[in-house]
Design a protein around this motif. Structure first.
Motif, PDB file in Angstrom:
ATOM      1  N   CYS A   1       0.832  -1.204   0.000  1.00  7.29           N
ATOM      2  CA  CYS A   1       0.000   0.000   0.000  1.00  7.29           C
ATOM      3  C   CYS A   1       0.870   1.260   0.000  1.00  7.29           C
ATOM      4  O   CYS A   1       1.557   1.537   0.980  1.00  7.29           O
TER       5      CYS A   1
ATOM      6  N   ILE B   1      -3.548   2.841  12.671  1.00  5.02           N
ATOM      7  CA  ILE B   1      -3.728   3.003  11.224  1.00  5.02           C
ATOM      8  C   ILE B   1      -4.880   3.970  10.945  1.00  5.02           C
ATOM      9  O   ILE B   1      -4.781   4.852  10.086  1.00  5.02           O
TER      10      ILE B   1
ATOM     11  N   VAL C   1      -4.289   7.506   8.843  1.00  8.18           N
ATOM     12  CA  VAL C   1      -4.887   7.877   7.554  1.00  8.18           C
ATOM     13  C   VAL C   1      -5.821   9.078   7.693  1.00  8.18           C
ATOM     14  O   VAL C   1      -5.982   9.856   6.750  1.00  8.18           O
TER      15      VAL C   1
ATOM     16  N   LEU D   1      -8.700  10.878   5.551  1.00 10.31           N
ATOM     17  CA  LEU D   1      -9.779   9.912   5.324  1.00 10.31           C
ATOM     18  C   LEU D   1     -10.858  10.167   6.365  1.00 10.31           C
ATOM     19  O   LEU D   1     -10.545  10.472   7.524  1.00 10.31           O
TER      20      LEU D   1
ATOM     21  N   ALA E   1      -9.148  -0.284   7.867  1.00 13.73           N
ATOM     22  CA  ALA E   1      -8.185  -0.763   8.860  1.00 13.73           C
ATOM     23  C   ALA E   1      -8.666  -2.037   9.565  1.00 13.73           C
ATOM     24  O   ALA E   1      -7.889  -2.987   9.743  1.00 13.73           O
TER      25      ALA E   1
ATOM     26  N   PHE F   1      -6.494  -9.344   1.600  1.00  8.87           N
ATOM     27  CA  PHE F   1      -6.745  -7.985   1.104  1.00  8.87           C
ATOM     28  C   PHE F   1      -5.914  -7.807  -0.170  1.00  8.87           C
ATOM     29  O   PHE F   1      -6.406  -7.344  -1.195  1.00  8.87           O
TER      30      PHE F   1
ATOM     31  N   ARG G   1     -11.393  -8.929  -3.107  1.00 11.64           N
ATOM     32  CA  ARG G   1     -10.387  -8.198  -3.867  1.00 11.64           C
ATOM     33  C   ARG G   1     -10.996  -7.151  -4.801  1.00 11.64           C
ATOM     34  O   ARG G   1     -10.433  -6.073  -4.989  1.00 11.64           O
TER      35      ARG G   1
ATOM     36  N   GLU H   1      -8.975   1.386  -4.833  1.00 15.49           N
ATOM     37  CA  GLU H   1      -7.560   1.810  -4.912  1.00 15.49           C
ATOM     38  C   GLU H   1      -7.230   2.500  -6.232  1.00 15.49           C
ATOM     39  O   GLU H   1      -6.271   3.270  -6.297  1.00 15.49           O
TER      40      GLU H   1
ATOM     41  N   PHE I   1      -3.871  11.616  -3.031  1.00 16.01           N
ATOM     42  CA  PHE I   1      -2.487  11.966  -3.352  1.00 16.01           C
ATOM     43  C   PHE I   1      -2.386  13.332  -4.040  1.00 16.01           C
ATOM     44  O   PHE I   1      -1.302  13.765  -4.414  1.00 16.01           O
TER      45      PHE I   1
HETATM   46  C1  HEM Z   1      -6.611   2.615   6.033  1.00 13.97           C
HETATM   47  C2  HEM Z   1      -6.043   1.551   5.813  1.00 13.97           C
HETATM   48  C3  HEM Z   1      -5.512   0.977   4.533  1.00 13.97           C
HETATM   49  C4  HEM Z   1      -5.207  -0.321   4.391  1.00 13.97           C
HETATM   50  C5  HEM Z   1      -5.346  -1.396   5.453  1.00 13.97           C
HETATM   51  C6  HEM Z   1      -4.720  -0.505   3.048  1.00 13.97           C
HETATM   52  C7  HEM Z   1      -4.293  -1.706   2.527  1.00 13.97           C
HETATM   53  C8  HEM Z   1      -3.882  -1.909   1.249  1.00 13.97           C
HETATM   54  C9  HEM Z   1      -3.498  -3.175   0.689  1.00 13.97           C
HETATM   55  C10 HEM Z   1      -3.496  -4.501   1.434  1.00 13.97           C
HETATM   56  C11 HEM Z   1      -3.175  -2.974  -0.595  1.00 13.97           C
HETATM   57  C12 HEM Z   1      -2.743  -4.023  -1.607  1.00 13.97           C
HETATM   58  C13 HEM Z   1      -3.841  -4.388  -2.511  1.00 13.97           C
HETATM   59  C14 HEM Z   1      -3.326  -4.920  -3.811  1.00 13.97           C
HETATM   60  O1  HEM Z   1      -3.028  -4.104  -4.694  1.00 13.97           O
HETATM   61  O2  HEM Z   1      -3.204  -6.134  -3.951  1.00 13.97           O
HETATM   62  C15 HEM Z   1      -3.334  -1.578  -0.866  1.00 13.97           C
HETATM   63  C16 HEM Z   1      -3.100  -1.003  -2.079  1.00 13.97           C
HETATM   64  C17 HEM Z   1      -3.304   0.320  -2.322  1.00 13.97           C
HETATM   65  N1  HEM Z   1      -3.649   1.290  -1.417  1.00 13.97           N
HETATM   66 FE1  HEM Z   1      -4.043   1.031   0.509  1.00 13.97          FE
HETATM   67  N2  HEM Z   1      -4.734   0.690   2.391  1.00 13.97           N
HETATM   68  C18 HEM Z   1      -5.212   1.627   3.263  1.00 13.97           C
HETATM   69  C19 HEM Z   1      -5.373   2.967   2.998  1.00 13.97           C
HETATM   70  C20 HEM Z   1      -5.098   3.572   1.814  1.00 13.97           C
HETATM   71  C21 HEM Z   1      -5.270   4.977   1.548  1.00 13.97           C
HETATM   72  C22 HEM Z   1      -5.750   6.011   2.538  1.00 13.97           C
HETATM   73  C23 HEM Z   1      -4.915   5.183   0.285  1.00 13.97           C
HETATM   74  C24 HEM Z   1      -4.924   6.532  -0.351  1.00 13.97           C
HETATM   75  C25 HEM Z   1      -4.438   6.851  -1.485  1.00 13.97           C
HETATM   76  C26 HEM Z   1      -4.490   3.909  -0.274  1.00 13.97           C
HETATM   77  C27 HEM Z   1      -4.049   3.699  -1.567  1.00 13.97           C
HETATM   78  C28 HEM Z   1      -3.732   2.480  -2.093  1.00 13.97           C
HETATM   79  C29 HEM Z   1      -3.444   2.273  -3.498  1.00 13.97           C
HETATM   80  C30 HEM Z   1      -3.420   3.331  -4.580  1.00 13.97           C
HETATM   81  C31 HEM Z   1      -3.173   0.915  -3.643  1.00 13.97           C
HETATM   82  C32 HEM Z   1      -2.918   0.166  -4.937  1.00 13.97           C
HETATM   83  C33 HEM Z   1      -1.508  -0.047  -5.257  1.00 13.97           C
HETATM   84  C34 HEM Z   1      -1.417  -0.684  -6.624  1.00 13.97           C
HETATM   85  O3  HEM Z   1      -2.416  -1.171  -7.157  1.00 13.97           O
HETATM   86  O4  HEM Z   1      -0.327  -0.691  -7.175  1.00 13.97           O
HETATM   87  N3  HEM Z   1      -4.613   2.951   0.698  1.00 13.97           N
HETATM   88  N4  HEM Z   1      -3.763  -0.938   0.275  1.00 13.97           N
END
Ligand code: HEM
Length: 377
Positions: free
Chosen positions: A79, A102, A106, A112, A121, A164, A233, A240, A248
């Motif tokens: 992430c 967490i 955020v 958030l 979270a 996740f 997923r 995402e 961002f």
């Molecule tokens: C609050 C808790 C959060 C958790 C537990 C979390 C968890 C994760 C996890 C497990 C992934 C991997 C998923 C995958 O692509 O297989 C991920 C990807 C991602 N997260 Fe977070 N996330 C959180 C918050 C955020 C926030 C606030 C943003 C704001 C921009 C964000 C942006 C992203 C993005 C852009 C990806 C995709 C990366 C990619 O596809 O290359 N996440 N997140």
């Protein structure tokens, strides 16, 4: 005798801590859990943080949160947001954190909304964290989260594939092809090219997001014989894709157009751009859901899995992206009990507490009915 078993238990824990991460932690049995708890006490589970008292725009790349690159023992994962928040000290720089930390990170660092932060979270924590110690790795599995509950619990951290973390990520390869948690430059070049072709002025905007999301799915359908693209997923994949166009982008501009330079900072450097300001107000489901819908509507899909390359078999029994409560139920009634088939005692209590926090986050803006995989307390 009690002294002897306590010694054995300490030895087991020491051994677990000493072993390399991926083959590391010995799942404790129920007696060992009870002994462990008698000795160390069970980790306190704080209530989820409240919404920010001041949710206004703020300079967040500030002197009290300087960027420090991850050290050799600091953990980073899939992430880009959590990696960046850890590198600025909004999260413990070690990359091991409690779910409430967490939520705070955020909210504070990216604005958030409280419900949205809790939904992400606590969902992640229930799939990837350690309910006994209340700790989770934002990347690979680590002894830093303490002794594991009994298998089949994974406590794998956010990098754990098939929880996740899943296939078709924008800047990470599918687990079938290599390390699913690490930034991949070739895929980032695709991110840039898609933004150049479809985004306003070469930025990553909602149109670029829709095309890239679809491209990544079509590419995995063609090339990944083990592709899985089902609940839960699908919901993270689509949200995402939208997140970077919101969180961002500097809150002073807030035009939903992410420059490639800012994207490079977050995704690759795990760093906020200089002078970065968070969103001007907390962002909740009401703002994210329509954007997720919009990119889905451009290229609709049905959940499915590949049975070999280019053989995408639909899974009509699993909830589609539009069925938010169905996905909540799938996580709570299928995915989590898959790791905790028959939890007892303090473990069950801890799981139920976190399940309550998760439901608290979903019911405010989605009218779901609470489900109880482990009975009510
Ligand atoms: C609050 C808790 C959060 C958790 C537990 C979390 C968890 C994760 C996890 C497990 C992934 C991997 C998923 C995958 O692509 O297989 C991920 C990807 C991602 N997260 Fe977070 N996330 C959180 C918050 C955020 C926030 C606030 C943003 C704001 C921009 C964000 C942006 C992203 C993005 C852009 C990806 C995709 C990366 C990619 O596809 O290359 N996440 N997140």
């Amino acid at each position: 005798m009690a002294k002897f078993s306590a010694l054995i238990l300490i030895a087991v824990i020491r051994l677990a801590v000493a072993l390399p991460s991926y083959e590391s932690l010995v799942g404790l049995n129920e007696r060992e859990i009870n002994e462990y708890i008698a000795r160390h006490g069970v980790a306190e589970i704080p209530n989820p943080p409240l919404p920010l008292a001041d949710g206004s725009i703020k300079l967040v790349n500030n002197p009290s949160h300087p960027f420090i690159p991850a050290g050799p023992t600091d953990i980073r994962g899939p992430c880009p947001a959590l990696n960046t928040l850890a590198s600025h000290g909004y999260l413990p720089r070690s990359g091991v954190a409690r779910p409430d930390q967490i939520v705070t990170a955020v909210m504070e660092g990216l604005n958030l909304g409280n419900d949205f932060a809790k939904f992400l979270a606590y969902q992640a924590f229930l799939m990837n964290g350690n309910p006994l110690t209340n700790l989770m790795s934002i990347g690979m599995k680590t002894p830093g989260t303490g002794p594991d509950p009994p298998k089949p619990a994974l406590v794998g951290g956010l990098s754990q594939h098939g929880t996740f973390e899943g296939d078709t990520s924008m800047t990470r390869v599918d687990a079938f092809f290599g390390d699913q948690a690490v930034f991949n430059e070739d895929l980032f070049q695709k991110f840039i090219a898609t933004s150049a072709k479809f985004g306003f002025n070469g930025t990553y905007d909602i149109n670029a997001a829709a095309e890239l999301r679809n491209d990544r799915l079509q590419d995995s359908i063609k090339t990944n014989p083990q592709l899985v693209f089902t609940s839960p997923r699908i919901i993270s994949a689509y949200s995402e894709a939208v997140f970077p166009t919101i969180f961002f982008v500097d809150g002073r501009l807030n035009n939903r157009q992410l420059t490639i330079d800012a994207a490079r900072h977050f995704f690759d450097f795990q760093m906020m751009p200089a002078d970065f300001h968070r969103q001007p107000a907390p962002v909740n489901f009401t703002m994210v859901d329509p954007l997720t819908k919009a990119i889905f509507n451009k290229h609709p899909f049905s959940p499915g899995v590949n049975h070999g390359k280019n053989n995408f078999v639909l899974q009509p029994q699993t909830p589609p992206l539009a069925d938010f409560c169905g996905i909540y139920e799938d996580i709570v009634l299928r995915v989590i009990p898959g790791q905790y088939p028959r939890p007892h005692g303090v473990l069950r209590k801890a799981l139920n507490k976190n399940l309550g926090f998760l439901f608290g986050a979903v019911h405010a803006e989605h009218n779901c009915t609470q489900v109880f995989p482990f009975g009510r307390d």
